[in-house]
Design a protein around this motif. Structure first.
Motif, mmCIF file in Angstrom:
data_model
loop_
_atom_site.group_PDB
_atom_site.id
_atom_site.type_symbol
_atom_site.label_atom_id
_atom_site.label_comp_id
_atom_site.label_asym_id
_atom_site.label_seq_id
_atom_site.Cartn_x
_atom_site.Cartn_y
_atom_site.Cartn_z
ATOM 1 N N LYS A 77 2.383 16.443 -27.873
ATOM 2 C CA LYS A 77 1.169 15.850 -27.279
ATOM 3 C C LYS A 77 0.976 16.363 -25.843
ATOM 4 N N GLN A 78 2.058 16.294 -25.086
ATOM 5 C CA GLN A 78 1.998 16.731 -23.686
ATOM 6 C C GLN A 78 1.674 18.237 -23.601
ATOM 7 N N ALA A 79 2.262 18.990 -24.521
ATOM 8 C CA ALA A 79 2.033 20.439 -24.529
ATOM 9 C C ALA A 79 0.567 20.738 -24.856
ATOM 10 N N GLU A 80 0.034 20.011 -25.825
ATOM 11 C CA GLU A 80 -1.365 20.216 -26.226
ATOM 12 C C GLU A 80 -2.303 19.868 -25.063
ATOM 13 N N ASP A 81 -1.986 18.774 -24.351
ATOM 14 C CA ASP A 81 -2.802 18.393 -23.189
ATOM 15 C C ASP A 81 -2.744 19.467 -22.097
#
Ligand code: AMP
Ligand code: GLY
Length: 416
Positions: free
Chosen positions: A160-164
């Motif tokens: 999730k953090q990577a996608e953001d």
């Protein structure tokens, strides 16, 4: 000699202070400089905007040598411009400055010359990057390719953090172009070391190692900053670590510089991660570190101008860099609220007894008074026979420097 020094941070105050100690130096113009260089021996601040203006100033005022502090003029080609006009300048040419200016360029250079570094992939397309991240191992590191004022690296704990992060860097274009292309790389666990060095393209002479303290709070917690303090030498750089660095990072880097035919007469700074599997190169910087420089130059016995001259004459193989015994601790005094919002304009008072131990970063002269103008206001250094003695000296020197809202870490140089 008359010099022009480009830059206006704590690093440049330390470089100006050190160059002013050379008996060969008569005058140093600093563009733009700051409240520290304004008060420094032999120094005068000067407002020059463009590189063309700087070159013109150098010609009209018979300046013998220009020294570049920050990376931006180097990556924008100031050295190439000055060389075309036959003006002496210390720094790598633009092509070589890409070692800092582009993460993918520097990673490809590392791969090509077998320099030990984290595994990586380069992406130009956000959808492909997200696809890759779906099956990646976490944590993972995402880096904007271009210069992003130290904010272009994100360590992501989960998808999730990577996608953001991909959205911020590539889609929202947070860094105005610098994150359109990204590097995704393997996360390395370890202790970091900053190894600054000087090169003439044929020889690299490493300086004393240093350890930055990036987080805002004691114990290394809280948000990242530009650096809250430094200890030099870095206690984790043992002889064994240093040999590993020389063999697997420094020497192949020199081979690469030679084979690429870079005209590199300047500083090369290795950002190293010391792991259980040995030393890895995180990044190159093509300039001195800030706040590492304030500590490293406080320990340098040699004349910095002479070293620069050796580099420009490609005679570094005949040079020797002498160091004081012992250690230097550098504690950064920041404005309350930094790295978020903070107030400026507070009067800075420095007892004359510690003048040699204070390097101004975010401080300017306003109506003849030195006042705060930035988040990281200044560095207070202490030199001692041991790290502990240097720490004690630095922290006792801090008592002689005051301004409203002064904040600093209490644990710089504490070895955990
Ligand atoms: P860089 O600008 O590439 O040096 O990255 C800035 C900071 O991010 C470094 O000083 C490290 O603290 C961290 N960092 C960068 N790359 C990695 C990595 N591969 N593994 C762990 N931390 C990293
Ligand atoms: N202190 C780290 C840097 O100058 O990049």
């Amino acid at each position: 000699m008359k010099l022009l020094l480009i830059g206006g941070g704590g690093r440049e105050h330390a470089i100006a202070w050190k160059l002013a100690k050379s008996p060969k130096v008569e005058k140093i113009y600093v563009a733009p400089g700051n409240g520290g260089t304004a008060l420094e021996d032999k120094c005068e601040n000067i407002g020059l905007e463009t590189y063309e203006e700087m070159a013109k100033f150098v010609k009209e005022n018979n300046i013998d040598l220009t020294v570049v502090g920050p990376e931006e003029p180097l990556t924008k080609g100031i050295v190439d411009l000055f060389k075309k006009e036959n003006l002496k300048i210390f720094g790598p040419e633009q092509k070589a400055a890409m070692l800092e200016g582009s993460k993918s360029f520097s990673k490809d250079f590392m791969r090509k010359y077998n320099i030990k570094t984290a595994a990586y992939e380069v992406f130009y397309d956000s959808e492909k990057a997200v696809e890759y991240l779906k099956s990646a191992e976490y944590p993972i590191v995402i880096k904007a390719d271009g210069l992003a004022a130290g904010k272009g690296v994100s360590i992501c704990e989960d998808f999730k953090q990577a996608e953001d992060t991909i959205k911020d860097f590539m889609v929202q274009d947070k860094f105005k172009g610098a994150g359109k292309k990204i590097v995704i790389e393997e996360f390395l666990q370890g202790v970091e070391a900053s190894i600054l060095s000087i090169t003439d393209g044929k020889t690299i002479i490493p300086f004393i190692s240093a350890k930055d303290h990036k987080q805002i709070f004691d114990g290394g917690v809280g948000p990242n900053t530009g650096g809250m303090g430094v200890i030099a030498p870095n206690p984790y750089v043992t002889d064994e670590v240093f040999e590993d660095f020389e063999k697997n990072i420094m020497e192949p880097t020199l081979t690469g510089i030679r084979e690429e035919g870079f005209d590199y007469k300047g500083i090369i700074f290795f950002g190293v991660m010391i792991t259980e599997k040995g030393c890895y190169l995180l990044e190159y910087n093509v300039r001195m570190g800030d706040p590492e420089t304030q500590s490293v130059l406080s320990l340098m016995e040699s004349d910095l101008l002479e070293l620069i001259e050796f580099s420009l004459e490609e005679k570094l193989n005949a040079a020797e860099v002498r160091w004081k015994n012992g250690a230097c601790c550098n504690v950064v005094l920041a404005s309350k609220g930094y790295p978020e919002a903070f107030e400026k304009g507070f009067k800075i008072e420095i007892d004359p007894s510690v003048k040699e131990n204070v390097f101004i970063a975010g401080g300017v002269i306003k109506d003849e008074v030195l006042v705060t103008s930035g988040g990281r206001v200044l560095s207070v250094v202490g030199v001692g026979d041991t790290i502990e003695a240097a720490r004690e000296k630095a922290y006792s020197n801090i008592d002689s420097v005051t301004f409203e809202g002064r904040y600093f870490r209490k644990d710089i140089g504490v070895i955990s």
